[in-house]
Every structure is written in structure tokens, then in C-alpha cells.
Design a protein around this motif. Sequence first.
Motif, PDB file in Angstrom:
ATOM      1  N   LYS A 251      83.883  10.524  13.057  1.00 13.77           N
ATOM      2  CA  LYS A 251      85.267  10.789  12.676  1.00 13.77           C
ATOM      3  C   LYS A 251      85.297  11.932  11.665  1.00 13.77           C
ATOM      4  O   LYS A 251      84.437  12.019  10.794  1.00 13.77           O
ATOM      5  CB  LYS A 251      85.916   9.549  12.053  1.00 13.77           C
ATOM      6  CG  LYS A 251      86.205   8.425  13.031  1.00 13.77           C
ATOM      7  CD  LYS A 251      86.970   7.302  12.335  1.00 13.77           C
ATOM      8  CE  LYS A 251      87.340   6.194  13.308  1.00 13.77           C
ATOM      9  NZ  LYS A 251      88.118   5.119  12.650  1.00 13.77           N
TER      10      LYS A 251
ATOM     11  N   THR B 146      88.081  13.571   9.006  1.00 13.30           N
ATOM     12  CA  THR B 146      89.390  13.402   8.391  1.00 13.30           C
ATOM     13  C   THR B 146      89.687  14.584   7.484  1.00 13.30           C
ATOM     14  O   THR B 146      88.959  14.835   6.518  1.00 13.30           O
ATOM     15  CB  THR B 146      89.456  12.102   7.572  1.00 13.30           C
ATOM     16  OG1 THR B 146      89.165  10.995   8.431  1.00 13.30           O
ATOM     17  CG2 THR B 146      90.843  11.912   6.963  1.00 13.30           C
TER      18      THR B 146
ATOM     19  N   THR C 280      93.159  12.776  11.210  1.00 13.45           N
ATOM     20  CA  THR C 280      91.831  12.344  11.641  1.00 13.45           C
ATOM     21  C   THR C 280      91.575  12.710  13.099  1.00 13.45           C
ATOM     22  O   THR C 280      92.426  12.510  13.965  1.00 13.45           O
ATOM     23  CB  THR C 280      91.664  10.822  11.460  1.00 13.45           C
ATOM     24  OG1 THR C 280      91.829  10.492  10.082  1.00 13.45           O
ATOM     25  CG2 THR C 280      90.281  10.367  11.908  1.00 13.45           C
TER      26      THR C 280
END
Length: 462
Positions: free
Chosen positions: A180, A182, A223
Motif C-alpha cells: 500500500k 498512502t 491510498t
Amino acid sequence: MGGLHEQQRNRRKYFVKINWENIQSAYNDQYALSAQTKNNEVYDYASILQYHLTAFTSNGKNTMTIPDQDLEYLISNFKSGFSFYDMAEVNQVYSCPSASCTVSCQNEGFRMQAVDKTTCECQCPSGLKGTTCEELDTDADCGKIINLSNGGSEEIKMTSYTQGKTCTWLVKGESDSIIKATVTSVDLPFSSQNDCYHWLEFRDYLIGDEGKELCGQSTTTKTYTQANIGKVSPFMIRFNSQKTQTPGTGFTVKVEAVKSGCISSPCKTGSLCTEGSGDGSYTCSCQNGLSGKNCDEFRAPSYNLCDHEDDFGTCLFDRDPSSDIGWNFNTRLCDWRGCGSGVLTRGTGYQFLTLTPYYDGVPWNYGSKAAIKTSAQLTAVDRCLSFDYSLGNYEQGSFLTEINVYVEGTGKTKTNVKNLKTTTDYTWKTETVSISAVDNLVVMIYTDLYRSHVIKTFQNIS
């Protein structure tokens, strides 16, 4: 080059949904799944062979939809040639790298060899370079290969930069990681038409394809989560400030590796897998009468319908990998003497399951067998199997192509409970089979092929 359209490949159900009701009926065959695709590479939305989402629409609506609408740009962007993964696929199918080309390419790179076989090298995704694609193509003062363990994170921060830069970060996790990224703040210049002068690019699908671009001014978090493509792959972030424009104040991005529960494909029978909180947990969305943690149980009372409009979808039956010959899908089939002698379609014009080696160019031998069988655990109760079928009319001589239904389970050896071998002459017929209760029941529908022109088809299995 001999390739089928991307939307016809046999693992499409996780990447694209066919909206049959929106397709011009004359073009339904362009969306019928082919069981013969090789799938050397992951489903590629950027492929030159991927139809536009509204191709052959009958009503202006999408003929296909994809799970992540933010990836639609890969389909809609102008395409003038092969994508990176098209080239990889063609290169492998035509055996361009010979046995003497043994270089081991990393990070989605693939082997290439000159026609005269004098050179052997790796073709790398943009942003990577080196003999094996192990190096970053990045300015000296920015970019990094980031290796993360599950639960680990790192911050990428550029609070000031100059015009003319190209930076690359390659983020890798563990074998069960999803990456991920962000964005916590961004200030990159853009035009009054919202075109980016300087931008971040997030390749969260395939790193050989273009990524999602971000510019503008914001402190609202955004994100980008790596797509589950069925295999472990890196995540790439690139920064471009090549255009002559006054720089912004930069950006801050946090990258992290979270433990995936879905990457191992635990949900069965075509069920959707949703990630948990990053601890390896997951949830399967069971449909069509299926149940259980992994949607692999068929309890009583339950009803399961396989209409094959979504391929095998959430069907209780799936291909038996031990078959001699593979099933396929078609939307329209003609008599072996020509369409004037007989045509088989569904009432909707949508696809149906077929065993037609003559149409599909599939190698076969006399007595070749194909089968579909139940792929879930069935509760021990009396059951009823129903299906629509059609058998062609080229059955001559002493050998007849047959449909056979078998059952087996605990204490019950493989037993034939239905045999069909009479032509239906290009019409559909419905057959119903009663099946007695048995523990660990497996139901198999077999075909024994003795004529290449024979049309054998199924729809509405329940």
C-alpha cells in the motif's frame, strides 16, 4: 500474430465481467470465453487485444466492466502497438529465446534474443535497467529499492525538488504481501485543465504498464493498494518533473507491506475474496447456494444454477483437469454441412458450454474424454441434477459420442447413473437425474468423443 482477444482468455472472471445484455447480438462470439488460451502473462488491460469497454454496444452502455474502475485508463488510452506484456507473451509463444538464452530476468523483465541468436538480454519495464532488470533507472539523488516485511513501512519524502528530475522507487514485500502507498501530502504543479506538469505515478496493477498519475495540492490522504493479480509482484512509484515549470513543494508517501489473506486464492467456486485488516484474514462472498468459510460447501437445502453467462463463475461444476480434451464456450454453432442445415444458439444469444474440437481446432482422438465435476463438498441428502443439452447429428457407424453422468462417494464406487447418445438434431433437450444421498458425493458429467464434427453442448446446469 495468432492471439485471441484479451477478454476471451480463460482466467478472465477475476478481471472483467461481460455484460451480455449490452452487446450487439451479431458480435456475441467476440466475447465467448476460449479454453485454449495459454495465459503465460497476467491479464493485461493495456493489451492491444483488449476491447474498449463499450465495444459493440447495443445501447450505449458498457459491454464489459472491471473491478477497479480507476484502471479503466489502461483500456481507454490510445494504443498504437503491443503492450509490454503483449511482447512478453508473443516472445514466449514463438520461442524467441532459444535454449541457449539462459539469463534470469528479475522484476517482471523477460528474455529476448536476436533473430540471429547472437545476443540474449532482458527486456525491462520502464523504470528498471541492468543485465537482469535488477537496477533502477533513476536520478542519482532519488529513488530506492525498498524491501519490507509484513507490517513494515517506510516514508518517501521530497519536500523540495528541481525541475528536470526522474525518480523511481521499487517496493517489495514478502510472498504473501500486498503493498500500500498512502500519500499524506502533495504539491505538484498542474494546468487549469488539470493536466499534470509534474507528477507521481503509482503502478499498483502491473509495473510494465502505465500507472495512475497524481499531481495538484492536497493534504487529504489518498491510498493506492496493489491489485491481487494471483502472483507476487513488486509495486513501483515514479516521479517526473521533466517539464519546464516552477516546482511545487513536493510530496510525502508512506509505503507499507500488509499480510494478504486473498493472495493464495482461498475462496472457491468463483467467489469474491475481500481482504481483512492486514493480518492475513479474509472474507469470501458466497453466492448461488454455496456456503462455508471458503464457499466450498453445498449444503441442503440449496440450489445452484450454472447458466455459463459468467463462464463457470459460481457454478458448482468446473472443468476436470484430468480430461483428455478441453471444454470451450460458443455463442452460435452450425451443422457440419452448413448453417442452412441447422444452427444452435441459446434463446438469449449468449454463450454456452461446448465440446466442439472441429470448431475450436483442438487435437483429439477417438474415445477422448472431457468432463466437468462438482468442486464443492456436498451434504449427504437426496439430490436432483438437471441440465439442457444438445448432441449433433454427425453420429455414424458403430461409434457414438455419448454423455454420461457418474457419481461416487464414501462407500460408493464410480457409478453411471445416466447415458445419452441420441442426436437432438440442433435442438435443446432437458434431462433430469435423481441422485441418492452419499457422503463426500462427487458428480461428474463425462463425454466420450468419437466424431470431431459432433456438437455437444450444455446450458442451465442445476
